[in-house]
Enzyme design. Structure first.
Site, PDB file in Angstrom:
ATOM      1  N   HIS A  52     -41.814 -40.819 -66.546  1.00  0.00           N
ATOM      2  CA  HIS A  52     -41.635 -40.093 -67.797  1.00  0.00           C
ATOM      3  C   HIS A  52     -42.603 -40.646 -68.860  1.00  0.00           C
ATOM      4  CE1 HIS A  52     -37.330 -38.465 -66.857  1.00  0.00           C
ATOM      5  NE2 HIS A  52     -38.266 -37.945 -66.089  1.00  0.00           N
ATOM      6  N   GLU A  54     -42.241 -42.020 -71.790  1.00  0.00           N
ATOM      7  CA  GLU A  54     -41.961 -43.334 -72.378  1.00  0.00           C
ATOM      8  C   GLU A  54     -42.484 -44.454 -71.480  1.00  0.00           C
ATOM      9  OE1 GLU A  54     -40.054 -40.819 -71.736  1.00  0.00           O
ATOM     10  OE2 GLU A  54     -38.236 -40.746 -72.911  1.00  0.00           O
ATOM     11  N   CYS A  88     -34.860 -43.653 -68.987  1.00  0.00           N
ATOM     12  CA  CYS A  88     -35.824 -44.246 -69.925  1.00  0.00           C
ATOM     13  C   CYS A  88     -35.137 -45.106 -70.972  1.00  0.00           C
ATOM     14  CB  CYS A  88     -36.630 -43.146 -70.614  1.00  0.00           C
ATOM     15  SG  CYS A  88     -37.740 -42.313 -69.487  1.00  0.00           S
ATOM     16  N   TRP A 174     -59.509  -1.245 -66.676  1.00  0.00           N
ATOM     17  CA  TRP A 174     -60.600  -1.398 -67.639  1.00  0.00           C
ATOM     18  C   TRP A 174     -60.219  -1.104 -69.082  1.00  0.00           C
ATOM     19  CZ3 TRP A 174     -62.891  -4.486 -64.815  1.00  0.00           C
ATOM     20  CH2 TRP A 174     -63.018  -4.267 -63.453  1.00  0.00           C
ATOM     21  N   ARG A 188     -51.821 -17.343 -66.665  1.00  0.00           N
ATOM     22  CA  ARG A 188     -51.201 -17.406 -65.334  1.00  0.00           C
ATOM     23  C   ARG A 188     -51.050 -18.858 -64.883  1.00  0.00           C
ATOM     24  NH1 ARG A 188     -54.499 -12.772 -61.890  1.00  0.00           N
ATOM     25  NH2 ARG A 188     -53.504 -10.955 -62.851  1.00  0.00           N
ATOM     26  N   ASP A 204     -53.398  -0.983 -57.907  1.00  0.00           N
ATOM     27  CA  ASP A 204     -54.463  -1.939 -58.265  1.00  0.00           C
ATOM     28  C   ASP A 204     -54.788  -2.937 -57.153  1.00  0.00           C
ATOM     29  OD1 ASP A 204     -54.139  -0.690 -60.647  1.00  0.00           O
ATOM     30  OD2 ASP A 204     -53.299  -2.407 -61.729  1.00  0.00           O
ATOM     31  N   GLU A 271     -46.647  -8.702 -65.404  1.00  0.00           N
ATOM     32  CA  GLU A 271     -47.926  -8.042 -65.700  1.00  0.00           C
ATOM     33  C   GLU A 271     -47.929  -6.558 -65.367  1.00  0.00           C
ATOM     34  OE1 GLU A 271     -51.660  -9.844 -64.889  1.00  0.00           O
ATOM     35  OE2 GLU A 271     -50.984 -11.862 -65.388  1.00  0.00           O
ATOM     36  N   GLY A 273     -46.006  -2.699 -63.651  1.00  0.00           N
ATOM     37  CA  GLY A 273     -46.534  -1.679 -64.531  1.00  0.00           C
ATOM     38  C   GLY A 273     -45.541  -1.257 -65.600  1.00  0.00           C
ATOM     39  N   LEU A 277     -42.103  -3.155 -66.854  1.00  0.00           N
ATOM     40  CA  LEU A 277     -42.067  -3.716 -68.216  1.00  0.00           C
ATOM     41  C   LEU A 277     -40.923  -3.084 -69.013  1.00  0.00           C
ATOM     42  CD1 LEU A 277     -45.909  -3.647 -68.836  1.00  0.00           C
ATOM     43  CD2 LEU A 277     -44.524  -5.734 -68.747  1.00  0.00           C
TER      44      LEU A 277
HETATM   45  C1  AOF Z   1     -37.661 -38.220 -70.761  1.00  0.00           C
HETATM   46  N1  AOF Z   1     -39.009 -38.315 -70.729  1.00  0.00           N
HETATM   47  O1  AOF Z   1     -41.004 -37.622 -70.093  1.00  0.00           O
HETATM   48  C2  AOF Z   1     -39.152 -36.321 -69.481  1.00  0.00           C
HETATM   49  C3  AOF Z   1     -37.742 -36.203 -69.573  1.00  0.00           C
HETATM   50  O2  AOF Z   1     -35.909 -35.937 -62.340  1.00  0.00           O
HETATM   51  P1  AOF Z   1     -36.436 -36.720 -63.496  1.00  0.00           P
HETATM   52  O3  AOF Z   1     -36.078 -38.177 -63.439  1.00  0.00           O
HETATM   53  O4  AOF Z   1     -37.925 -36.544 -63.713  1.00  0.00           O
HETATM   54  O5  AOF Z   1     -35.690 -36.172 -64.823  1.00  0.00           O
HETATM   55  C4  AOF Z   1     -35.944 -34.882 -65.300  1.00  0.00           C
HETATM   56  C5  AOF Z   1     -35.131 -34.628 -66.540  1.00  0.00           C
HETATM   57  O6  AOF Z   1     -35.403 -35.657 -67.507  1.00  0.00           O
HETATM   58  C6  AOF Z   1     -35.508 -33.314 -67.213  1.00  0.00           C
HETATM   59  O7  AOF Z   1     -34.705 -32.253 -66.772  1.00  0.00           O
HETATM   60  C7  AOF Z   1     -35.255 -33.634 -68.672  1.00  0.00           C
HETATM   61  O8  AOF Z   1     -33.888 -33.528 -69.000  1.00  0.00           O
HETATM   62  C8  AOF Z   1     -35.670 -35.088 -68.764  1.00  0.00           C
HETATM   63  N2  AOF Z   1     -37.119 -35.154 -69.004  1.00  0.00           N
HETATM   64  N3  AOF Z   1     -37.059 -37.143 -70.227  1.00  0.00           N
HETATM   65  O9  AOF Z   1     -36.985 -39.118 -71.257  1.00  0.00           O
HETATM   66  C9  AOF Z   1     -39.786 -37.434 -70.119  1.00  0.00           C
HETATM   67  N4  AOF Z   1     -39.907 -35.436 -68.796  1.00  0.00           N
HETATM   68 ZN    ZN Z   2     -36.824 -40.319 -69.039  1.00  0.00          ZN
END
Ligand code: AOF
Ligand code: ZN
Length: 330
Positions: A52, A54, A88, A174, A188, A204, A271, A273, A277
C-alpha cells in the site's frame, strides 16, 4: 482549511493517480511524509496485491527516526485489516508520527473508520476530510463500487451537431476526429471493462482494445441476448477476454451490472450503440456521460440519446466539443 494540509494532500492525489489502470479493484492511494516542511518520503499504491501507499512511502524514507516528528499525508484512511497485505495502521503506529492527515475515510466495510479509531486510540493526532470532494472524485470508481455495489459506469458516444450517432447506413465511425478517437483509447486503458450491444459489433466489428495509447486492454462485454454474433468478429479474438451478458434486458440493467462486482470489475465504459446507451439512461444506471459533438450533419440516421447540453461545460478537442456530465441524482 489549513493551506499546509491542502498542499500535501494535493501531492498525495498526484501520486495516487500514477496507479490508474493498475490497482483495480483497489483505490488510488498516495502518501507523503513531511518533516519540517520537507518531503522525506513518498509513495503510492502501484500494483494490485502489492504494498500500500503508506508502506511504499515509509520504505522510501531514508531515516525512519525522523517520522516521529513528521506529518503523514494520505488521501485515504489507512487500512486496519489483513487483505493481500498487513494493516497499514500497524506500521504507522510503530513509527509514531506527529500527525496523520487524510482526505477520505475508506468506505470499505472492513475499514470504514476503524483505521482512524485505532490511530486515535494510540494517541496519534488524526485530521480528516482535507479536500474531501476532490479525493472522492479521484476515487469515484472505488466509492461507487463500494456504495452502489456495481461498477462505475461511463456512457460514451460521438454525435453530429444535429444529434445523430450514426448515418442511415448505420455507420458511426467518422463522426469524431482523430484526436478524440485517441483520447477514447486512453480512456479505455483506465477502465476495467468496455461494453457494447450486439448491433454495434455487427455494424462496426470493433476490436475494443487499447491501440492508440499505452495501457491495458479492458475486458470486453457484449450484450447479445440471442447469441447471434459470429465468433469471427474481432471482439472474440485473443487480445482480451470477452464476456456475453446475454441476460441483460430493459428491466434488469442494475441487477446485471451488480453481478459484475463479483468479477471485481470496478468500472465500465459503454461505447454504444444507441439502443444500449438508451437502456442504461432509461434505467438511471450510469455515473458519467462523455459526449463528443462534431460539426458534421447527418440528414438521416440513428439518433443519439437526447441530453440537454444547454448548461453543460465542454472543452474543445480540435473541431469537436467534449461534454462531460456527472449523474447528480443519487
Ligand atoms: C491503504 N493504502 O494504498 C490502499 C488501501 O487486499 P489489500 O491488502 O491490498 O487491501 C485492499 C483494501 O485496502 C482496499 O479495498 C481498500 O479498502 C484498502 N486500500 N488502503 O491503507 C492503500 N490501496
Ligand atoms: Zn493499507
Amino acid at each position: 482549511m489549513n493551506n499546509y494540509y491542502k498542499k500535501y494532500i494535493e501531492r498525495t492525489f498526484y501520486l495516487a493517480k500514477k496507479g490508474q489502470g493498475k490497482v483495480s479493484p483497489n483505490p488510488l492511494v498516495g502518501c507523503v511524509i513531511v518533516n519540517k516542511e520537507k518531503i522525506i518520503g513518498e509513495g503510492y499504491h502501484e500494483q494490485y496485491g502489492n504494498d500500500h501507499a503508506e508502506i511504499n512511502a515509509i520504505k522510501a524514507t531514508k531515516n525512519n527516526e525522523l517520522i516521529k516528528n513528521s506529518s503523514v499525508f494520505i488521501n485515504l484512511e489507512p487500512c486496519a485489516h489483513h487483505g493481500k497485505t498487513p494493516p497499514c495502521v500497524k506500521e504507522l503506529i510503530k513509527l509514531q508520527p506527529k500527525e496523520i492527515i487524510i482526505s477520505n475515510m475508506d468506505p470499505n466495510p472492513k475499514v470504514n473508520g476503524k483505521g482512524i479509531e485505532i490511530l486515535k486510540n494510540q494517541g496519534i493526532k488524526v485530521v480528516c476530510d482535507v479536500l474531501k470532494n476532490r479525493g472522492e472524485k479521484l476515487n469515484k470508481r472505488f466509492f461507487t463500487f463500494i456504495r452502489k455495489k456495481r461498477p462505475y459506469i461511463i456512457l460514451k458516444w460521438a454525435e453530429t451537431i444535429n444529434g445523430m450517432i450514426a448515418n442511415k447506413k448505420n455507420d458511426s465511425k467518422w463522426i469524431s476526429n482523430k484526436l478524440s478517437r485517441q483520447i477514447v483509447h486512453k480512456w479505455r486503458s483506465y477502465e476495467d471493462a468496455i461494453l457494447v450491444g450486439a448491433s454495434t459489433v455487427e455494424h462496426d466489428n470493433p476490436r475494443l482494445t487499447v491501440r492508440n495509447w499505452k495501457g491495458q486492454n479492458p475486458i470486453r462485454i457484449v450484450i447479445d441476448p440471442k447469441k447471434r454474433l459470429s465468433k469471427k468478429n474481432n471482439i472474440f479474438d485473443k487480445s482480451s477476454q470477452t464476456i456475453n451478458l446475454f441476460e441483460m434486458n430493459q428491466n434488469n440493467v442494475k441487477e446485471v451490472m451488480g453481478s459484475l462486482k463479483k468479477k471485481n470489475i470496478l468500472s465500465v465504459i459503454v461505447e454504444g450503440g444507441a439502443y444500449t446507451l438508451n437502456n442504461f439512461i432509461a434505467n438511471k444506471c450510469w455515473d458519467e456521460l462523455r459526449i463528443f459533438q462534431s460539426n458534421k450533419i447527418f440528414r438521416k440516421g440513428i439518433e443519439a440519446p437526447k441530453i440537454d447540453k444547454k448548461n453543460l461545460d465542454y472543452v474543445n478537442v480540435l473541431d469537436n466539443k467534449l461534454f462531460i456530465k456527472y449523474n447528480e441524482e443519487d
